[in-house]
Structure formats: structure tokens, C-alpha cells
Design an enzyme around this catalytic site. Sequence first.
Site, PDB file in Angstrom:
ATOM      1  N   GLU A 183      27.366   8.558  19.806  1.00 64.18           N
ATOM      2  CA  GLU A 183      26.172   8.953  19.040  1.00 64.18           C
ATOM      3  C   GLU A 183      24.918   8.532  19.785  1.00 64.18           C
ATOM      4  O   GLU A 183      24.922   7.485  20.434  1.00 64.18           O
ATOM      5  CB  GLU A 183      26.143   8.220  17.688  1.00 64.18           C
ATOM      6  CG  GLU A 183      27.408   8.329  16.914  1.00 64.18           C
ATOM      7  CD  GLU A 183      27.376   7.493  15.634  1.00 64.18           C
ATOM      8  OE1 GLU A 183      26.311   6.934  15.287  1.00 64.18           O
ATOM      9  OE2 GLU A 183      28.432   7.419  14.989  1.00 64.18           O
ATOM     10  N   LYS A 205      21.575   6.608  20.195  1.00 58.16           N
ATOM     11  CA  LYS A 205      21.085   5.389  19.559  1.00 58.16           C
ATOM     12  C   LYS A 205      19.601   5.611  19.242  1.00 58.16           C
ATOM     13  O   LYS A 205      18.756   5.611  20.133  1.00 58.16           O
ATOM     14  CB  LYS A 205      21.274   4.197  20.494  1.00 58.16           C
ATOM     15  CG  LYS A 205      20.913   2.871  19.861  1.00 58.16           C
ATOM     16  CD  LYS A 205      21.414   1.722  20.734  1.00 58.16           C
ATOM     17  CE  LYS A 205      21.182   0.369  20.095  1.00 58.16           C
ATOM     18  NZ  LYS A 205      19.792   0.058  19.861  1.00 58.16           N
ATOM     19  N   ASP A 207      15.903   5.109  18.074  1.00 58.95           N
ATOM     20  CA  ASP A 207      14.995   3.967  18.131  1.00 58.95           C
ATOM     21  C   ASP A 207      14.120   3.970  16.876  1.00 58.95           C
ATOM     22  O   ASP A 207      13.000   4.460  16.870  1.00 58.95           O
ATOM     23  CB  ASP A 207      14.132   4.082  19.393  1.00 58.95           C
ATOM     24  CG  ASP A 207      13.576   2.748  19.807  1.00 58.95           C
ATOM     25  OD1 ASP A 207      13.921   1.737  19.163  1.00 58.95           O
ATOM     26  OD2 ASP A 207      12.790   2.704  20.764  1.00 58.95           O
ATOM     27  N   TYR A 247      24.451   6.819   9.874  1.00 56.60           N
ATOM     28  CA  TYR A 247      25.454   6.702  10.926  1.00 56.60           C
ATOM     29  C   TYR A 247      26.663   5.840  10.582  1.00 56.60           C
ATOM     30  O   TYR A 247      27.565   5.727  11.383  1.00 56.60           O
ATOM     31  CB  TYR A 247      24.838   6.240  12.244  1.00 56.60           C
ATOM     32  CG  TYR A 247      24.008   4.969  12.178  1.00 56.60           C
ATOM     33  CD1 TYR A 247      24.556   3.768  11.753  1.00 56.60           C
ATOM     34  CD2 TYR A 247      22.674   5.001  12.563  1.00 56.60           C
ATOM     35  CE1 TYR A 247      23.797   2.622  11.699  1.00 56.60           C
ATOM     36  CE2 TYR A 247      21.901   3.848  12.522  1.00 56.60           C
ATOM     37  CZ  TYR A 247      22.463   2.658  12.079  1.00 56.60           C
ATOM     38  OH  TYR A 247      21.717   1.526  12.030  1.00 56.60           O
ATOM     39  N   LYS A 281      22.777   1.295  27.034  1.00 56.05           N
ATOM     40  CA  LYS A 281      21.314   1.438  27.057  1.00 56.05           C
ATOM     41  C   LYS A 281      20.877   2.154  28.322  1.00 56.05           C
ATOM     42  O   LYS A 281      21.305   1.792  29.419  1.00 56.05           O
ATOM     43  CB  LYS A 281      20.657   0.053  27.029  1.00 56.05           C
ATOM     44  CG  LYS A 281      20.964  -0.730  25.770  1.00 56.05           C
ATOM     45  CD  LYS A 281      19.942  -0.499  24.700  1.00 56.05           C
ATOM     46  CE  LYS A 281      18.906  -1.583  24.743  1.00 56.05           C
ATOM     47  NZ  LYS A 281      18.016  -1.537  23.596  1.00 56.05           N
ATOM     48  N   CYS A 322     -23.840   5.348  29.063  1.00 53.49           N
ATOM     49  CA  CYS A 322     -22.839   6.415  28.982  1.00 53.49           C
ATOM     50  C   CYS A 322     -22.423   6.845  30.386  1.00 53.49           C
ATOM     51  O   CYS A 322     -23.287   7.135  31.223  1.00 53.49           O
ATOM     52  CB  CYS A 322     -23.432   7.597  28.217  1.00 53.49           C
ATOM     53  SG  CYS A 322     -22.407   9.074  28.324  1.00 53.49           S
ATOM     54  N   CYS A 380     -23.979  10.418  31.105  1.00 56.60           N
ATOM     55  CA  CYS A 380     -25.412  10.733  31.163  1.00 56.60           C
ATOM     56  C   CYS A 380     -26.304   9.500  31.304  1.00 56.60           C
ATOM     57  O   CYS A 380     -27.524   9.631  31.297  1.00 56.60           O
ATOM     58  CB  CYS A 380     -25.818  11.541  29.931  1.00 56.60           C
ATOM     59  SG  CYS A 380     -25.771  10.569  28.418  1.00 56.60           S
ATOM     60  N   CYS A 416     -22.286   7.142  22.717  1.00 61.41           N
ATOM     61  CA  CYS A 416     -23.462   7.601  23.447  1.00 61.41           C
ATOM     62  C   CYS A 416     -24.305   8.394  22.454  1.00 61.41           C
ATOM     63  O   CYS A 416     -23.825   9.357  21.865  1.00 61.41           O
ATOM     64  CB  CYS A 416     -23.043   8.499  24.613  1.00 61.41           C
ATOM     65  SG  CYS A 416     -24.411   9.515  25.230  1.00 61.41           S
ATOM     66  N   CYS A 432     -26.087  15.088  26.507  1.00 61.50           N
ATOM     67  CA  CYS A 432     -25.054  14.440  27.324  1.00 61.50           C
ATOM     68  C   CYS A 432     -24.041  15.523  27.721  1.00 61.50           C
ATOM     69  O   CYS A 432     -23.455  16.173  26.850  1.00 61.50           O
ATOM     70  CB  CYS A 432     -24.372  13.336  26.512  1.00 61.50           C
ATOM     71  SG  CYS A 432     -22.843  12.741  27.247  1.00 61.50           S
TER      72      CYS A 432
HETATM   73  S1  IVH Z   1      25.880   1.521  14.520  1.00 62.27           S
HETATM   74  C1  IVH Z   1      27.486  -2.652  13.603  1.00 62.27           C
HETATM   75  N1  IVH Z   1      24.816   3.745  15.313  1.00 62.27           N
HETATM   76  O1  IVH Z   1      20.974  -0.035  16.781  1.00 62.27           O
HETATM   77  C2  IVH Z   1      26.695  -1.701  14.318  1.00 62.27           C
HETATM   78  N2  IVH Z   1      23.452   1.806  15.238  1.00 62.27           N
HETATM   79  O2  IVH Z   1      21.326  -2.567  18.260  1.00 62.27           O
HETATM   80  C3  IVH Z   1      25.981  -0.840  13.418  1.00 62.27           C
HETATM   81  N3  IVH Z   1      21.134   2.171  15.876  1.00 62.27           N
HETATM   82  O3  IVH Z   1      20.696  -2.244  14.087  1.00 62.27           O
HETATM   83  C4  IVH Z   1      25.089   0.044  14.109  1.00 62.27           C
HETATM   84  N4  IVH Z   1      21.315   4.323  16.247  1.00 62.27           N
HETATM   85  O4  IVH Z   1      19.491  -0.055  13.902  1.00 62.27           O
HETATM   86  C5  IVH Z   1      24.623   2.442  15.075  1.00 62.27           C
HETATM   87  N5  IVH Z   1      23.966   5.803  15.949  1.00 62.27           N
HETATM   88  C6  IVH Z   1      23.782   4.507  15.710  1.00 62.27           C
HETATM   89  C7  IVH Z   1      22.526   3.884  15.886  1.00 62.27           C
HETATM   90  C8  IVH Z   1      22.411   2.520  15.643  1.00 62.27           C
HETATM   91  C9  IVH Z   1      20.494   3.297  16.227  1.00 62.27           C
HETATM   92  C10 IVH Z   1      20.504   0.827  15.783  1.00 62.27           C
HETATM   93  C11 IVH Z   1      20.757   0.112  14.489  1.00 62.27           C
HETATM   94  C12 IVH Z   1      21.278  -1.235  14.846  1.00 62.27           C
HETATM   95  C13 IVH Z   1      20.886  -1.343  16.284  1.00 62.27           C
HETATM   96  C14 IVH Z   1      21.831  -2.240  17.006  1.00 62.27           C
END
Ligand code: IVH
Length: 671
Positions: free
Chosen positions: A114, A116, A118, A226, A315, A405, A408, A423, A429
Site C-alpha cells: 500500500e 504510505k 503522509d 487501511y 521509505k 521597493c 520602483c 510599496c 510602481c
Molecule cells: S499500517 C501497525 N498502512 O504510517 C501499523 N500505516 O509509520 C499500522 N501510514 O502511524 C499502520 N499509510 O499513520 C499503515 N497504508 C498504510 C499507511 C500507514 C500511512 C502511517 C500511519 C502510521 C505510520 C507508521
Amino acid sequence: MVSKEVVQRLHSLREDIEHHDHRYYVLDEPEISDAEYDRLFDELLRIESNHPELVTQDSPTQRVGGKPSERFQSVEHARPMLSLEKSTSISELQSWLQRNQDFLDTKIQEFVCEPKIDGVAVSLVYNDGRLVRGATRGDGSVGEDITANVRTIKSVPLRLRGEKIPSLVEIRGEVYIPLDEFNNYNAKAIERGDKPMLNPRNGAAGSLRQIDPNVSASRPLTMFCYSLGDASEEFIPQSHAAAIESIRSWGCRTNPLVQVVKGLDACKGYIDEIYEKRVDLPYEIDGVVIKVNDLSFQRNLGNMSRRPRWAIAFKYPPEEATTSLNGIDFQVGRTGVLTPVARLEPVQVSGVTVSNATLHNIDEIERLGLKIGSKIVIRRAGDIIPQVVRVLERGAEEVQPPSTCPACNTPVVRLEDEVALRCPNGLSCPAQLKESIQHFASRTALDITGLGDKLVAQLVDAGKVKNPADLFRLTVEELSEFERLGEKSATNIVESIQNSKKTTFAKFIHSLGIRGVGETTAQTLATRFQTLPVLIEATVETLTDLEDVGPILASNIRAFFDDDGNRSVATDLTEQGVQWTVEEVLEVRPCEGETWVLTGTLESMPRQDAKAKLLRLGAKVAGSVSRKTSRVVAGAEAGSKLAKAIELEVPVLNEEEFLAFVNEHLSEGSD
Ligand code: IVH
């Protein structure tokens, strides 16, 4: 006494609305028009207003308007919300897998991969299918109760749908702000003079922790679910993929990029594929999560103290880079505000060379502790303008905000309660002039096509255009002299300039670029003052009397017309033939003394036009519903304001009723 039919209708409306919310917010595949949706919503609101005893917390009408909490309560997670082991290479993944296979003494074949996301981890608890709690992760064992805020996220079902819903189930996922929404939000915030969000993740976290859920509701949050947390015993899926599928089938939003793969090579393929895709994804990710699919394996593997053995994050190299700050330039915007821009030693960030980064305003320089020569970390994500994240080593040279400025040389001013340097030289200007001409020509102002920023800059630099009225004096011959502009395009541009003369008073006012006067205020001013000489003479008192015009805006408008230069440009424009039809003043203004509120989306006309009509009928048009509101017009997707109107028993008109009312009082000719 409520009849059985009414109760049945209420239930069927709620189900229909939930179905359409799911189609719209979760699947992104609406089946009905906004207006049709609105009719259902209106009908439900009407029934609920007639029978308040039937209003339940999970009704689609109850998403916003929850009571603000003083502070968040602590809540204990039934199962800890863990973090993930991190890896950055395939060999680390191999040893993770090896360890787990040794632990189980068997081969692990299937994985779920999946993106990840942010964002911010959130837990949702459903009791008998109803959302009863939303919580942050907190320290993993104890989080904050953010139920009221989570309820405002449209992709979070208030009630689960579908089959075999366990009596208790906790669904976990990531709340985030999509990149385009983030950019829109920030552009608007900066225009309003509000603080922009630092980045999407920070924005999501801040939005979820708002004390007032109405503020969270105004933030563009969404969620990908998720995993499962706690669940009652009757629900025992065999695999993680099956759990996700159940979650999806109950109406929660899951990521379509989730994939079941066999073997580590396929995981690597997935990692590479998402890496390629990531710049085009509409949200920020910082890697991929790989999970053992078989849930009995997951149970046997169990957890370490803070992280599970059965999952690992891969990562990507960060979209951050280290570089040095060579200098800070100040760019001058249309209203004269000086915005700092960091000039960087060019550096590669995810395949793109970055040499500038935004700094929003001068407070940001202080906040970051920036000095010229500093070693800094910059960050680039999707289509977000690169930002300075932090200072690694402080440079020696202080950043000196300019005293004059840069465009000008006029001494800059800092108004008392403003962060920004400005300005004050207005159209004299060149930087402000260029921006003002572009604004003047923009679609929501005079709508002139073909006047790109390069041509505008050339025209200003050559001294051909010293104010917007000069545009109307440009000839095809003059324009053709400019680089790469053939006679044909020059003719088209001149034609477009000439055609733009026929406009509306509101667009004309908007085109003048008075500080703080957007389309809405321009419309209010146009309706109230009708002609330029009357507007020019308007006093601060008359202006403050208008809806949406506070004392600061009123004095901005007054100051604009007190300036001889501005007044003469405005008059010059009308002398050049810019014109509009003066609306006939109605003899009878049926809404005199009334305050109306428009909410939701109207199908038949833009909100602005509806407002203009109401203003002509004598009504004030307010932004929020109170006991003083006379009527509310509710279009599609009307939410909290409509709910408030019903609560306060303010009469509500749907679009059809509104149109009938308006047409009755504004005949064709006078419209
Ligand atoms: S599973 C026990 N799946 O990543 C693990 N986490 O560094 C449960 N996160 O706190 C997390 N996308 O906020 C999982 N597809 C995904 C995710 C995900 C983002 C975040 C989540 C977690 C952090 C861990």
C-alpha cells in the site's frame, strides 16, 4: 404523533443520501445531479424539522454543527496504535522477511502493498454500525477524542452500510489533505491575510485538532482506511486484503492502489511502480507499506513494543534536499505587498532542479531563523512550490527587509496591524502595474484574452501602458511591433480589448483592483451605487452600512477613490467607452429590511447573481444564519446553515421557490 409513512420516508431518505454521499465522496462516481441530491437533503431536513424527536446523531444532516469542546478528552485505544519499522533497501526487506519466516518456521508468500500516506493516523470506532468515536493516535495507547471533527469529514461514513457489519469494529486509516486542495486553501488564505498551512500533513493535523468542528468542516480533509483495530468476535477475516475489502464494502474509502502480491520480487516491483507514480499522485506519500497478508500469520508474529513484526515501511529517499541560501529577493504583488522568495544554490529534488523556494511572509524568515549563507533543508512535494523546512547551520548575514521597493525604489511601509511590507507607489510602481493590468484583463474582471504576462511586461517596460485605460488606446500597429506577435494575433488582442468595453458595473469595480474588493464585494457595491460618480463619492459611513463591508474595507475603498490617480484612471476608463447597463431602481423593494442567507449550490445561476437579485429587491444578504435571518435559500449540498435555519425555524426556500419569488418581483425588463 408521527405517521408510519413519515418514519419510513425518513429512513429511506437517509439511506439514499448515505448512498449518494458514498458515491460522491468515497467512490468519486456520483449517480445523481447536485440538484437531485439537494432535493433529497431538503426533504430530509424538512421532515426532521417537523419532527425534531426523529433527529439522530447519525443522520446525514448532523455532520456539522456539533458543540465545540473545550479541550479534547483522552481516550484509550483498545489495541495500541503502533508505528512501523522502516527500511530503505531491498536487502533490509529481505532480512525482515527472513526473520519473520524463521519466527514462524514457514514460508510467507503473500503480501499486501500500500502507499504510505503522509497524513495523520486516525481511529474510527463503530458501534452497531454507527460512528461513535474518532481519535488521534496520541502516544499509541492514549489518543485524543476528535469525534466532532472527524464527523465533518465527508468520506467518513457516520453509519456503515452493507453486509455483515460487526457489532463493534474499529477502522483505522490516514486523514490527509489532497495536494490541489492544499494549494487552493493556501492561495486563498494568503489572499485573506490568514496564515497558510505549512504542508499538507501539518495542515491535516491542525485541522483535526480544531476546537470548533465548524473550522474542521471548512478544511478539505479526506481519509483512506487501511486496517482494522478492535473488532467483535463474530468478525474474523482470513486475510488483511479481506479485511480491507470488508471495510470498503461498508462504505469506507480505501486506496485503489492497494495490491496483493506474491513474493518479495513483486513487492520490489510495486515499490518501483509507486515511486514512478508518486509525483503524479494527488496526495503526498513517503513510501510504501508492506504487510503480511495472512491474518493468522499476523497474529502469530505479533508485536514488538512499538511496532508490529508483520508490517514494514519502505521509505523513499526524501523529497527534501540540503542546499544553501544565497539570498532573499522580495517580489511585489498587485497590492504592493512584498513577498520574500528564497534564492537557493540550485539543487536536485526528486529529479527537478530547484533554485527558488517560497517564504510566504517576513515572519517566516524570523520563525525559521534564516540568515544568508545558511545551510537549509528544502522540500518539494507534488505540485507544491518548494518550501524551506528548516535551517541546519546558520549563516552569518542577517536578512535585511528592504527599506525601498525593489521595483520602483519608493520607501516601503509597514502598516500597524499587518505582517506585510508594502510599496505604497500604486500604479506608478512597474511591478504593481504589471500585476494590476493582468488582474484587469482576467476572466472575472474585464475578460480580455491574449494578454499574457510576458506581453503585459513588455507593454509596461516599453512605456506603452501606464494604467489600464491605456490598453484601450493600443493599436494593431503598435502591438505588432512586439516580439513574436504577428498582425493576426495583434488584431485579435485589440478586438478582445475593444469587446471588453461592454461589461457590468460589478466586473468594472472588480477590475479596478481595490484592496480587499473581490467579486462579491464588487457586486454589492455595484448594486448599491449603480454609477461610478455615486460610488466615487460614497462615504465611509454609507460603505460600512453595506453587508460584507467592515470599517477597514470601507476605508480602503474610500482611500482608493481619494487618490487622484485612481479616480482619473476610473474616469478615463469610462471615457474610453467602458460601459454597462444601469439597472433600473425598483419602486417597490419587497425585501426591504429583510436579511437573507444563500447556502449550497444553485443550479440555475451563480451565487453572485442570486445575491445581486436579492440586493436589488432590498434584502441584505448575510453569510450566517441567526434568529434575525428572514429567509434561507438552500441549494445543493447545503449543510450546516440549512440545519441551523431549521433549528431556528427560519423559513427555507429551495431553488425552485426562490426562482418563482425572484421572477415574480423582477420582471424581465428590470432584471
Ligand atoms: S499500517 C501497525 N498502512 O504510517 C501499523 N500505516 O509509520 C499500522 N501510514 O502511524 C499502520 N499509510 O499513520 C499503515 N497504508 C498504510 C499507511 C500507514 C500511512 C502511517 C500511519 C502510521 C505510520 C507508521
